[in-house]
Enzyme design. Structure first.
Site, PDB file in Angstrom:
ATOM      1  N   ASP A 312      -4.689  -3.207  -6.558  1.00 56.69           N
ATOM      2  CA  ASP A 312      -4.043  -3.101  -5.256  1.00 56.69           C
ATOM      3  C   ASP A 312      -4.239  -4.407  -4.521  1.00 56.69           C
ATOM      4  O   ASP A 312      -5.333  -4.965  -4.522  1.00 56.69           O
ATOM      5  CB  ASP A 312      -4.673  -1.962  -4.456  1.00 56.69           C
ATOM      6  N   THR A 383       4.840   7.247   6.027  1.00 50.35           N
ATOM      7  CA  THR A 383       4.701   7.911   4.722  1.00 50.35           C
ATOM      8  C   THR A 383       5.172   6.941   3.651  1.00 50.35           C
ATOM      9  O   THR A 383       5.955   6.021   3.915  1.00 50.35           O
ATOM     10  CB  THR A 383       5.560   9.189   4.617  1.00 50.35           C
ATOM     11  N   ALA A 384       4.692   7.198   2.471  1.00 49.76           N
ATOM     12  CA  ALA A 384       5.050   6.300   1.367  1.00 49.76           C
ATOM     13  C   ALA A 384       6.535   6.410   1.058  1.00 49.76           C
ATOM     14  O   ALA A 384       7.144   5.485   0.539  1.00 49.76           O
ATOM     15  CB  ALA A 384       4.235   6.654   0.140  1.00 49.76           C
ATOM     16  N   LYS A 385       7.104   7.560   1.401  1.00 48.24           N
ATOM     17  CA  LYS A 385       8.504   7.783   1.094  1.00 48.24           C
ATOM     18  C   LYS A 385       9.427   7.012   2.063  1.00 48.24           C
ATOM     19  O   LYS A 385      10.289   6.253   1.624  1.00 48.24           O
ATOM     20  CB  LYS A 385       8.771   9.292   1.178  1.00 48.24           C
ATOM     21  N   THR A 386       9.188   7.196   3.400  1.00 51.46           N
ATOM     22  CA  THR A 386      10.062   6.543   4.379  1.00 51.46           C
ATOM     23  C   THR A 386       9.681   5.090   4.586  1.00 51.46           C
ATOM     24  O   THR A 386      10.503   4.273   4.951  1.00 51.46           O
ATOM     25  CB  THR A 386       9.991   7.254   5.738  1.00 51.46           C
ATOM     26  N   ARG A 387       8.407   4.807   4.346  1.00 56.15           N
ATOM     27  CA  ARG A 387       7.842   3.478   4.568  1.00 56.15           C
ATOM     28  C   ARG A 387       8.144   2.983   6.007  1.00 56.15           C
ATOM     29  O   ARG A 387       8.429   1.803   6.225  1.00 56.15           O
ATOM     30  CB  ARG A 387       8.350   2.466   3.536  1.00 56.15           C
ATOM     31  N   MET A 388       8.086   3.893   6.940  1.00 54.89           N
ATOM     32  CA  MET A 388       8.280   3.551   8.357  1.00 54.89           C
ATOM     33  C   MET A 388       7.320   4.384   9.171  1.00 54.89           C
ATOM     34  O   MET A 388       6.901   5.454   8.759  1.00 54.89           O
ATOM     35  CB  MET A 388       9.698   3.937   8.812  1.00 54.89           C
ATOM     36  N   LYS A 400       9.204   1.141  13.220  1.00 52.34           N
ATOM     37  CA  LYS A 400       8.868  -0.153  12.627  1.00 52.34           C
ATOM     38  C   LYS A 400       8.519   0.084  11.166  1.00 52.34           C
ATOM     39  O   LYS A 400       8.033   1.159  10.805  1.00 52.34           O
ATOM     40  CB  LYS A 400       7.721  -0.817  13.387  1.00 52.34           C
ATOM     41  N   ASP A 527      -1.000   9.157  -6.198  1.00 47.90           N
ATOM     42  CA  ASP A 527      -1.436   8.273  -7.281  1.00 47.90           C
ATOM     43  C   ASP A 527      -1.804   9.063  -8.535  1.00 47.90           C
ATOM     44  O   ASP A 527      -1.969   8.503  -9.608  1.00 47.90           O
ATOM     45  CB  ASP A 527      -2.670   7.475  -6.854  1.00 47.90           C
TER      46      ASP A 527
END
Lengths: 687, 605
Positions: A312, A383-388, A400, A527
């Site tokens: 990472d 969230t990892a999905k929207t990344r916002m 943002k 993960d």
């Protein structure tokens, strides 16, 4: 779990010595075929000595007794090596057991009925039970926090005294039985039956009780058994050869059974045989000391084979946190307006990046924290999905996030994504920064420039890894351009940008299909699939239960750089085995030169020319060789426990240097020491 | 001195020059690719498949491959065994020889199906022409082909990824015989005939001696005898020897020698057409035939190294294995050559005997043919024991102790310095697996060889392949040393007697077949025990090799990185040699100390 760094302490030593005798139990001895051979030889020579007292002998009684005693010591030394290796683990296990006492658990029927508490013993808790844990109470079993948040003292397992936050939802929901709630309360759903908890596994692992032989260890043992069989045949046939040759020459048979048993033990790979399990236990123990808990010995060995490290970016390659360094407005928006929106959207963002935005806004425009409850703000978490992430308040919608995500967000809403913003984003990414686009009501306000700071010394580390044939892959949520810039600066071999859990999983699969072995770390539930797929998967202790179960190691420190240490320990473990095997076999040459000429000079006086060490007599030669054989085990215990020296150099170089030290060294050392022991025996009139 | 060294260099260079193209050719045959001989030979191959009902596309798993090998060899054994027992009532027996005793028949049948060609029988006086022709000669081809076929299966194991099949044993054997052994033997036979090796179907001849000789009643030649042929009287020192016999004619065996010699050499069989093998002037008349025969011993084994490399698309690997073998061979030749050239002080008799190099072969010429001399005899001795050939052009029993020891050691390491056709290389690859195992551990990785991980399963079988020969030799010779009748088989006593015993078991345990002359091995105990030794030493490694091949084929290939240990560089070659030598030395140091080493050091005193 951090223990003192002292190599051994007095208590461990006493325990190890006691255990050395306990381990003389034939059942324990059978686990190690090579040492079992020595064990049987010791019994046999003791028997021969007893017979010799009644006049039934083919060698002097005192000589047979001396051989028998040395053989018993050889067994004890091997047991001692194993016991001392286990000692450290046992000490750890003792302190873990202290944490694992039965406690009272407040079982509840459902979240809604927290007032209806049944007090039960933690030992009867079943999977799926709900328990309420209040401040000052010990958590009764492994589980998932389903309601509440609390600070938890996990020092019992991690050794780290600073409390950690455990809360429902998200990636910090896992709690471990035996840890202590310091403040507030949580409702925990139990995820493991009594006796199979993390703590139980941990105790079994550090104690070595759950230690199964790894494939490599089994393969090595096959080789050692085969060598032992050959040497049994060599000594047995030597007996008949000797009778045959003596008969031809018309003299008495010069070899006795006692001597041949001694020869057998000298030749058998006892050095590595005696230290084999100690090496394995010590490897595990070194890993424990690095505060990593392997779920199997196999995982450590796999770590030695790994040739792809998926690291990472954050925390491993860059100093954990990116810092906001500039607000760059677009399309005529003022900088202050941008800063204001950025600050608003970051208020609930507890990540270091979020906090740095708030700090920058305060520094530049003195925008203060506002009262969050006042304005009926609805914060949208990342969230990892929207990344916002963002905030909805008073009809306004501030978001943002990564440029890609914001663009989709705007375009999905029918808005137009700013051209100027695109240029700025690319400019920031080009220099390795992270652009964070801020939009208000589907219109771009501007970009926050986040800067990554590369950790010191990582470039050298990656270069070393590359020399060893290990490729490093940087995993980051950044866009490809940013990732490329950081990757180039840090010197990693490749990167996965805009990484999603699915992306990681498919990357691992691709590498594996090409014949690579992949190691990765992970903490989140998302993960878990990638962790399960990776060959070496290190789950963070702070991670979720799902991540921990999918991984084959748990890093109690939750440190992203740990992977590199794990690879080192894995390699060192295999290297120690290989080097000591080489040493053990190389020793045999000198032992032959000590014993064979001495035995047969009577038969063929010419063979005296091969007694190149000039040993005093057949008896002193045999005794010296077998004493050396026993002492070398003790002498090598420290090496077995610490592991051979490890350097990050290509395989060829490593091989030649280890061959030089352990091969050539193993060839020469016994010539010197056998001769010395022989001189001592003669000096003290013992032979 | 320079001329002598150049002789060795020439022999070795000749071998390499021929082996490289042959290796490339064999690779094509293995894969069923087109060769310059395909036009003529492929129709024959297809015909065989049709007649035998072979499915030429079949992919056997390792168990089926192994069972096919065992059935094939088993049928050969039963046929050969019964043929010998019944030869008295079968045609093709003009000398009216009786059926062979069961123990000798058993030993001989095993000897030939295992590619050993240990000859416990006394040459022409035991076996009929029929037995020789349809029994032994046929097996010379079949056993050689079997060894190569097993190697092919192993090579495929390394190449294939996540597969089960190793090819078809029947196809491999057919191709090897038709495309490799037959054409090669035609060429070698023609060269030998050209060089003067006999090739005819005449009965034995008698020729008049240039000078008659006289022998006593018990067959001893009477030296310095005064012979009067017309009055049929023999006088020694003026005294008439009453029962002396005058010999004026010599028995000269005839027959199709050249063709049989060819397969004897190229198939690493070694069973001689004549009793004294290639020391006989009609079997090996000149330096030219000697060069052809000698080179033929190692030709296929050396070529297979290159086949291996080219089949793997990793020529360096083939060269590395070849180099390891070649270095061992050169060292062996040097040891034998130097020891034989130096002779012993007993031979020199304090200078009374000139054993120097000037104008003569010099050195220890006992048991060697004058027309070959030290260099050719030493090279042959090294070649024949490095390969599991076993033919001789000089008597190893008469070699110096160290010279003889080297020949023994070459067999004791398991015949992997080139070794028998096919079996030498698969044995060496098992050693390579042991080598990468140790080396791999030392660099901290799970060992791998040619991209395949070496795990307990491979180790188990590789260890068995490598150690079968030492185990068989140690157990066999260990028991034999306890049997009183064995001592009576020895012609020498003391250390040299022990060497004879050790050599016999080394030869059978290594599937070599050569003998320290003078050791009478035709006793029930020795026939059976040596027979068992040959059988185990042959088939345990075959099964082991196929098991490894089967398991390797199933595995995926691991990527090569800087952390991968090179198996083509000097370090690997060095380590491989060390592992082979260490296994040999650790297993046999005590035995050699009581045999050749004891003799050597006694000679020095």
């Amino acid at each position: 779990m951090k223990t003192k760094n002292a190599f051994v302490d007095k208590k461990m030593l006493t325990r190890a010595i006691r255990d050395s005798f306990v381990k003389l139990n034939p059942k324990t001895q059978l686990d190690n075929p090579v040492m079992f051979l020595v064990y049987v030889s010791a019994i046999l020579t003791t028997g021969l000595w007893i017979f010799s007292l009644f006049g039934l002998k083919d060698a002097p009684s005192s000589y047979t007794l001396a051989i028998a005693i040395i053989l018993w010591f050889t067994c004890l030394f091997a047991n001692f090596a194993e016991a001392i290796a286990e000692g450290r683990g046992k000490a750890q296990a003792d302190s873990l057991r202290a944490a694992k006492k039965d406690v009272e658990a407040y079982r509840i029927a459902s979240i809604d009925r927290k007032d209806q508490i049944t007090t039960v013993s933690s030992s009867i808790l079943k999977k799926g039970d709900l328990v309420l844990v209040k401040a000052g109470q010990q958590i009764p079993g492994d589980g998932e926090v389903i309601e509440g948040a609390a600070s938890v003292d996990e020092s019992a397992i991690t050794g780290e005294s600073a409390p950690v936050i455990r809360e429902a939802g998200g990636d910090r929901s896992a709690v471990t039985g035996g840890t202590m709630v310091l403040s507030d309360w949580i409702v925990v759903q139990i995820t493991s039956e009594a006796g199979q908890s993390f703590l139980d596994k941990m105790i079994a692992m550090v104690e070595g009780a759950a230690r199964k032989k790894t494939p490599n260890e089994i393969a090595l043992q096959i080789f050692l058994i085969a060598l032992s069989i050959i040497f049994i045949l060599v000594t047995m046939s030597l007996y008949t050869y000797s009778i045959f040759s003596a008969k031809q020459a018309g003299i008495d048979n010069p070899t006795s059974v006692t001597t041949l048993v001694a020869l057998l033990v000298c030749l058998a790979p006892t050095t590595i045989g005696a230290l084999l399990s100690a090496i394995g236990i010590a490897g595990m123990s070194r890993l424990n000391q690095a505060n990593v808990l392997a779920m199997s010995g196999r995982a450590i060995e796999a770590a030695g084979d790994v040739d792809i490290l998926m690291l990472d970016k954050t925390g491993t390659i860059t100093l954990g946190n990116r810092q906001a360094t500039a607000f760059i407005p677009v399309d005529g928006v003022s900088e202050q307006e941008l800063a204001d929106a950025a600050q608003l959207s970051s208020l609930a963002d507890e990540t270091p990046e979020g906090r740095s935005v708030v700090i920058l806004a305060k520094e530049k425009f003195n925008i203060r924290e506002r009262n969050l409850t006042d304005q009926k703000m609805n914060f949208i978490p990342f969230t990892a999905k929207t990344r916002m992430s963002g905030v909805d308040y008073a009809g306004n919608e501030i978001r943002k996030g990564a440029a890609q995500a914001i663009r989709e967000y705007i375009e999905n809403a029918g808005g137009v994504y700013s051209e100027q913003c695109d240029q700025i984003v690319q400019e920031i990414a080009r220099v390795g920064g992270t652009p964070l686009v801020v939009a208000k009501n589907h219109q771009v306000l501007g970009v926050i420039h986040l800067k990554d700071i590369i950790k010191q010394g990582v470039q050298e580390k990656f270069a070393d890894l590359r020399k060893m044939g290990i490729k490093t892959i940087m995993i980051t949520g950044d866009n490809p351009m940013t990732a490329a810039a950081i990757a180039a600066e840090a010197g990693v071999d490749d990167f996965l940008a805009e990484a999603t859990p699915e992306g990681k999983l498919s990357m691992i699969r691709d590498f594996q299909a090409k014949g690579h072995l992949v190691a990765m770390t992970g903490d989140g539930t998302n993960d878990a699939p990638a962790l399960a797929q990776a060959d070496v998967a290190v789950a963070m202790n702070t991670g979720t239960q799902a991540a921990k179960e999918a991984g084959n190691m748990v890093d109690l420190d939750s440190s992203p750089t740990k992977l590199i240490d794990i690879v080192r320990i894995g390699k060192q473990l295999l290297m120690t085995r290989g080097s000591l095997t080489t040493f053990s076999i190389a020793n045999d040459v000198a032992k032959y030169f000590a014993i064979i000429p001495a035995l047969f000079t009577g038969l063929y006086p010419g063979l005296a020319a091969m007694n190149i060490m000039g040993l005093h007599s057949p008896q002193s030669a045999v005794l010296s060789a077998i004493i050396y054989n026993a002492l070398i085990i003790v002498a090598l215990i420290p090496l077995a426990l610490k592991g051979v020296k490890y350097r990050e150099v290509p395989a060829g170089k490593l091989l030649s240097s280890n061959l030089f030290v352990y091969g050539l060294g193993g060839f020469i050392a016994p010539f010197i020491f056998v001769k010395l022991i022989d001189m001592l025996l003669v000096a003290f009139g013992l032979a | 001195m320079f001329a002598t060294v150049m002789q060795y260099v020439l022999y070795l260079a000749f071998l390499i020059v021929l082996a490289i193209p042959l290796g490339a050719y064999i690779k094509k045959v293995m894969n069923g690719e087109k060769t310059f001989l395909s036009k003529i030979l492929t129709p024959c191959e297809t015909a065989v498949y049709k007649v035998m009902g072979v499915d030429s596309e079949e992919q056997m798993n390792w168990k089926k491959y192994a069972i096919s090998v065992l059935i094939f060899s088993g049928i050969g054994f039963v046929f050969l065994f019964v043929l010998q027992l019944l030869q008295g009532v079968l045609p093709g027996n003009p000398q009216h020889l009786k059926g062979v005793n069961w123990d000798l028949a058993l030993n001989t049948a095993i000897s030939f199906i295992t590619n050993t060609n240990w000859q416990a029988y006394a040459g022409e006086s035991t076996l009929s022409y029929l037995t020789q022709a349809v029994g032994l000669t046929v097996q010379n081809f079949l056993s050689a082909a079997t060894g190569i076929a097993v190697l092919f299966a192993l090579i495929r194991g390394f190449i294939k990824v996540k597969a089960d099949g190793l090819g078809s044993f029947w196809v491999d054997v057919t191709r090897i015989i038709i495309h490799i052994l037959l054409p090669l033997n035609v060429v070698v036979s023609l060269l030998l005939v050209g060089g003067g090796v006999i090739q005819n179907f005449d009965g034995a001849n008698s020729v008049a001696l240039v000078e008659p000789i006289a022998v006593s009643q018990d067959g001893e030649i009477l030296e310095d005898a005064d012979i009067n042929v017309s009055s049929n009287t023999v006088k020694v020192d003026g005294q008439v020897i009453e029962d002396a016999k005058i010999v004026t004619e010599q028995f000269v065996p005839m027959g199709p020698a050249a063709s049989q010699v060819a397969i004897k050499m190229t198939g690493t069989n070694g069973g001689g057409f004549m009793g004294v093998n290639s020391a006989h002037p009609l079997e090996n008349p000149s330096a030219f035939t000697n060069l052809i025969e000698m080179t033929s011993i190692l030709l296929i084994p050396a070529a297979l190294c290159f086949t291996f490399g080219s089949a793997l698309k990793n020529k360096k690997q083939g060269v590395a294995i070849f180099t390891a073998m070649f270095i061992c061979l050169v060292v062996a030749i040097a040891c034998i050559g130097v020891s034989e050239q130096a002779g012993t002080q007993q031979l020199a008799q304090n200078g009374a005997v000139n054993i120097s190099l000037v104008d003569q072969a010099g050195g220890n010429m006992e048991g060697k043919e004058a027309r070959f001399g030290i260099a050719s005899s030493s090279t042959w001795a090294a070649y024949t024991t490095a390969a599991s050939n076993g033919s001789v052009n000089a008597m190893h029993d008469s070699f110096t102790p160290l010279g003889g020891m080297v020949t023994m050691l070459l067999m004791q390491v398991g015949e992997v310095i080139f070794g028998g056709v096919g079996c030498g290389l698969y044995g060496m690859l098992a050693f390579a697996i042991l080598t990468v195992f140790i080396a791999g551990l030392m660099v901290g990785r799970t060992p791998e060889f040619l991209g395949k991980k070496i795990e307990p399963y491979e180790m188990k079988w590789a260890v068995l392949v490598c150690l079968t020969t030492p185990i068989v030799i140690l157990v066999g010779s260990g028991i034999a040393a306890m049997i009183p009748e064995v001592s009576e088989s020895l012609t020498n006593h003391g250390a040299h007697g022990f060497s004879e015993l050790l050599y016999a078991f080394s030869s059978c345990g290594g599937n070599n077949g050569s003998a320290f002359a003078g050791f009478n091995s035709n006793t029930v105990f020795l026939n059976v025990s040596l027979g068992l030794a040959m059988l185990i030493a042959r088939f345990v490694p075959i099964v082991g090799t196929l098991a490894i091949a089967g398991n390797l084929a199933k595995k995926k290939k691991i990527a090569t990185t800087a952390g991968t240990l090179s198996t083509t560089n000097g370090m690997f070659i060095f380590l491989l040699i060390v592992v082979v030598l260490i296994v040999g030395a650790l297993s046999f140091f005590p035995a050699l100390a009581l045999g050749p080493l004891a003799e050597f050091f006694s000679n020095l005193m």
